[in-house]
Design an enzyme around this catalytic site. Structure first.
Site, short mmCIF file in Angstrom:
data_model
loop_
_atom_site.label_atom_id
_atom_site.label_comp_id
_atom_site.label_asym_id
_atom_site.label_seq_id
_atom_site.Cartn_x
_atom_site.Cartn_y
_atom_site.Cartn_z
N CYS A 1 2.10 -9.83 -6.25
CA CYS A 1 2.05 -8.71 -5.31
C CYS A 1 3.43 -8.50 -4.71
CB CYS A 1 1.06 -9.08 -4.21
SG CYS A 1 0.89 -7.85 -2.92
N THR B 1 4.02 -8.52 -1.71
CA THR B 1 4.11 -9.54 -0.65
C THR B 1 4.72 -10.83 -1.20
OG1 THR B 1 2.14 -8.61 0.35
CG2 THR B 1 2.71 -10.85 1.01
N HIS C 1 8.41 -10.52 -1.33
CA HIS C 1 9.03 -10.78 -0.02
C HIS C 1 9.17 -12.29 0.20
CE1 HIS C 1 9.14 -6.71 1.59
NE2 HIS C 1 7.91 -6.51 1.13
N ASP D 1 7.57 9.94 -6.80
CA ASP D 1 8.40 8.73 -6.73
C ASP D 1 9.82 9.17 -7.00
OD1 ASP D 1 9.50 5.94 -7.18
OD2 ASP D 1 7.38 5.42 -7.03
N ARG E 1 8.26 4.43 -13.13
CA ARG E 1 7.00 4.35 -12.39
C ARG E 1 6.17 5.62 -12.60
NH1 ARG E 1 7.10 0.35 -7.96
NH2 ARG E 1 6.69 -1.54 -9.13
P1 NAD Z 1 5.87 -0.67 -4.47
O1 NAD Z 1 7.01 -1.07 -3.62
O2 NAD Z 1 5.72 -1.27 -5.83
O3 NAD Z 1 5.90 0.92 -4.66
C1 NAD Z 1 6.45 1.81 -3.75
C2 NAD Z 1 7.04 2.97 -4.55
O4 NAD Z 1 7.53 3.97 -3.63
C3 NAD Z 1 8.22 2.55 -5.44
O5 NAD Z 1 7.95 2.87 -6.80
C4 NAD Z 1 9.38 3.39 -4.87
O6 NAD Z 1 10.30 3.81 -5.87
C5 NAD Z 1 8.62 4.57 -4.26
N1 NAD Z 1 9.43 5.40 -3.35
C6 NAD Z 1 10.55 5.07 -2.66
N2 NAD Z 1 11.02 6.15 -2.02
C7 NAD Z 1 10.19 7.18 -2.27
C8 NAD Z 1 10.14 8.55 -1.87
N3 NAD Z 1 11.07 9.08 -1.06
N4 NAD Z 1 9.14 9.32 -2.34
C9 NAD Z 1 8.18 8.80 -3.15
N5 NAD Z 1 8.18 7.50 -3.56
C10 NAD Z 1 9.16 6.71 -3.12
O7 NAD Z 1 4.57 -0.92 -3.60
P2 NAD Z 1 3.02 -1.22 -3.94
O8 NAD Z 1 2.86 -2.65 -4.27
O9 NAD Z 1 2.47 -0.19 -4.87
O10 NAD Z 1 2.46 -0.99 -2.47
C11 NAD Z 1 2.54 0.29 -1.87
C12 NAD Z 1 2.84 0.19 -0.38
O11 NAD Z 1 1.71 -0.34 0.30
C13 NAD Z 1 4.02 -0.72 0.00
O12 NAD Z 1 4.70 -0.14 1.12
C14 NAD Z 1 3.32 -1.99 0.44
O13 NAD Z 1 4.11 -2.73 1.36
C15 NAD Z 1 2.10 -1.45 1.09
N6 NAD Z 1 0.92 -2.34 1.15
C16 NAD Z 1 0.15 -2.22 2.25
C17 NAD Z 1 -1.02 -2.95 2.35
C18 NAD Z 1 -1.88 -2.78 3.54
O14 NAD Z 1 -2.86 -3.52 3.67
N7 NAD Z 1 -1.59 -1.82 4.41
C19 NAD Z 1 -1.42 -3.80 1.30
C20 NAD Z 1 -0.61 -3.88 0.15
C21 NAD Z 1 0.56 -3.12 0.09
ZN ZN Z 2 -1.53 -8.15 -2.88
#
Ligand code: NAD
Ligand code: ZN
Length: 345
Positions: A42, A44, A47, A199, A204
Site C-alpha cells: 500500500c 502507507t 511511507h 492524472d 496510470r
Molecule cells: P497514489 O499515490 O498511488 O495515487 C495518487 C495519484 O494522483 C497518482 O497517480 C498521482 O500522479 C495523481 N495526481 C497527482 N497530482 C494530480 C492532479 N493534479 N490531478 C490528478 N491526479 C493527480 O494513491 P492511492 O494508493 O491510489 O491512494 C489514493 C489516495 O487516497 C492517496 O492520497 C492516499 O494517501 C489516500 N488514502 C486514503 C485512505 C483513507 O482511508 N482516507 C486510505 C488509503 C489511501
Molecule cells: Zn492499504
C-alpha cells in the site's frame, strides 16, 4: 506448526524494511491465527519504507508492517465460534474498541480509538497474523487469494464510490492511483453514466483505461472542460471522488462540479492547503471525508459486487515472491505500477 516465521519489519530508523524472523504470535481467546498467503503493498507501506516524517512520528520501531492480506485460518481462540480452521479469509485491519459512542451505535468505522495493523500494531507482512475474530472476513471460493489481498484498498474505493448515489450520474475521479482506478470500475459497475478519471501520469491513465470503461484525461496536457463538452455534459460533474491528495486536483474538481454537486474525499493532502471556501458555499457543494471502510457493510457490498461481475484484477500489475520484496517496493516507489502483490507461500 513451526515456531519461527518470516516477517517484514521496520527494525531501523532509515529507508527500507527488513526480513526479520519472529516467533509465531500467541493468540488470545477472542483471536484467530491466520496463515498469510498473499499481501498487497500500500502507499502507507511506502511511507513506512521511506521513513518520512509521518512514519517516524507514527510507527514504532520493530513493528511488523503490512495490512493488506489474504490467507487461511490456522488456529482459533477458545471463545471463537462461527469460523473454522482452514477457512480462507481476508480481514479488516482497523482494530476498534467497543467503548465509544460510535462503536456502541454500530458505527465501528467511526470509532476514535481505531488502531491499524501494520501501522500501530503488529501487521500482516508475516507468515502468521494474530487478528481478533471480529475482524475476520471469510472469502467465498470465487475470490482468490490475490484479490483477497487487495480488498482493503478496494474497500477504500467502494466506501468512497458508494458515498453518494451514482446511478445515471456523471462522475469525476481525480487521481488514477490503484484506488482511483478501482473506484472508477465500481462507479461504472453501479451505473454511473460518464466516469472521467484524471492524472498527470500517463502510465496510470493507460492502466485506468485497461481496468475500467472510463475516460482518462491527462490534466498536464488536456483541458478538462473540453472533455466535458465532448461528452455533451451540460453543467459539469454530479459527483467527485478526490483520490490524489493534490490541491490542484481538488480545485479543478470544485470548478467542474454542478451546482449542488457532491464530493467524497479519500485522498490525503500532505499538510494544510488553501481552499476557496466561497466556491464551495456558492456552489452548494457537499463534501464528505472518507476514512477506511465501513465495518462491515463495505466488505459485504464489495464481495457481492465481485461475485456479480466487478472485475478489478488487471489493477494488479506485479507479483513477487516474498524473498524479492525489494523489487516489489522499488516498482511501487517508481510510481507507475498498479497494485503489487507479494506471495508468502
Ligand atoms: P497514489 O499515490 O498511488 O495515487 C495518487 C495519484 O494522483 C497518482 O497517480 C498521482 O500522479 C495523481 N495526481 C497527482 N497530482 C494530480 C492532479 N493534479 N490531478 C490528478 N491526479 C493527480 O494513491 P492511492 O494508493 O491510489 O491512494 C489514493 C489516495 O487516497 C492517496 O492520497 C492516499 O494517501 C489516500 N488514502 C486514503 C485512505 C483513507 O482511508 N482516507 C486510505 C488509503 C489511501
Ligand atoms: Zn492499504
Amino acid at each position: 506448526m513451526q515456531n519461527q516465521m518470516k516477517t517484514l519489519a521496520k527494525i531501523k530508523p532509515e529507508v527500507g524494511l527488513w526480513l526479520d524472523p519472529r516467533p509465531v504470535p500467541d493468540i488470545g481467546p477472542d483471536d484467530v491465527l491466520i496463515r498469510i498467503r498473499k499481501t498487497g503493498i500500500c502507499g502507507t507501506d511506502i511511507h513506512i519504507w521511506n521513513w518520512d516524517d509521518w512514519a517516524a512520528r507514527t510507527v514504532p520501531l520493530g513493528l511488523v508492517t503490512g495490512h493488506e492480506f489474504a490467507g487461511e485460518i490456522a488456529e482459533l481462540g477458545r471463545n471463537v465460534t462461527g469460523l473454522a480452521i482452514g477457512q480462507r479469509c481476508s480481514g479488516e485491519g482497523h482494530l476498534i474498541s467497543n467503548q465509544s459512542r460510535q462503536s456502541r451505535a454500530g458505527k465501528f468505522h467511526l470509532d476514535p480509538a481505531t488502531r491499524g495493523i501494520g501501522v500501530n500494531e503488529q501487521g500482516a507482512f508475516a507468515q502468521y497474523l494474530c487478528l481478533p475474530a471480529f475482524n475476520v472476513v471469510p472469502l467465498p471460493d470465487e475470490i482468490d487469494d490475490e484479490i483477497g489481498a487487495i480488498l482493503d484498498p478496494l474497500g477504500n474505493a467502494v466506501h468512497t464510490a458508494l458515498s453518494f448515489d451514482l446511478v445515471g450520474e456523471d462522475v469525476l475521479i481525480t487521481g488514477a492511483g490503484p484506488i482511483g482506478i478501482m473506484a472508477a470500475a465500481v462507479a461504472r459497475h453501479v451505473g454511473a453514466r460518464h466516469v472521467v478519471i484524471t492524472d498527470v501520469n500517463q502510465d496510470r491513465l493507460d492502466l485506468a483505461a485497461l481496468v475500467a470503461d472510463v475516460v482518462p484525461v491527462n490534466v498536464a496536457h488536456q483541458d478538462l472542460r473540453e472533455v466535458v463538452a465532448r461528452l455533451k455534459m451540460k453543467q459539469g460533474f454530479d459527483v467527485g471522488m478526490e483520490m490524489s491528495g493534490n490541491q490542484a486536483a481538488l480545485d479543478q474538481m470544485i470548478e467542474n462540479l454542478v451546482m449542488g454537486g457532491r464530493i467524497a474525499m479519500l485522498g490525503i493532502p500532505p499538510g494544510k492547503s488553501p481552499v476557496d471556501w466561497s466556491r464551495i458555499v456558492f456552489k452548494a457543494i457537499t463534501l464528505k471525508g472518507v476514512y477506511g471502510r465501513e465495518i462491515f457493510e463495505t466488505w459485504y457490498k464489495m464481495i457481492a459486487m465481485l461475485e456479480n461481475g466487478l472485475d478489478i484484477r488487471r489493477v494488479i500489475t506485479h507479483r513477487f515472491p516474498i524473498d524479492q520484496f525489494r523489487d516489489g517496493f522499488e516498482v511501487m516507489r517508481a510510481g507507475s505500477s498498479g497494485k503489487v502483490v507479494l506471495d508468502w507461500d
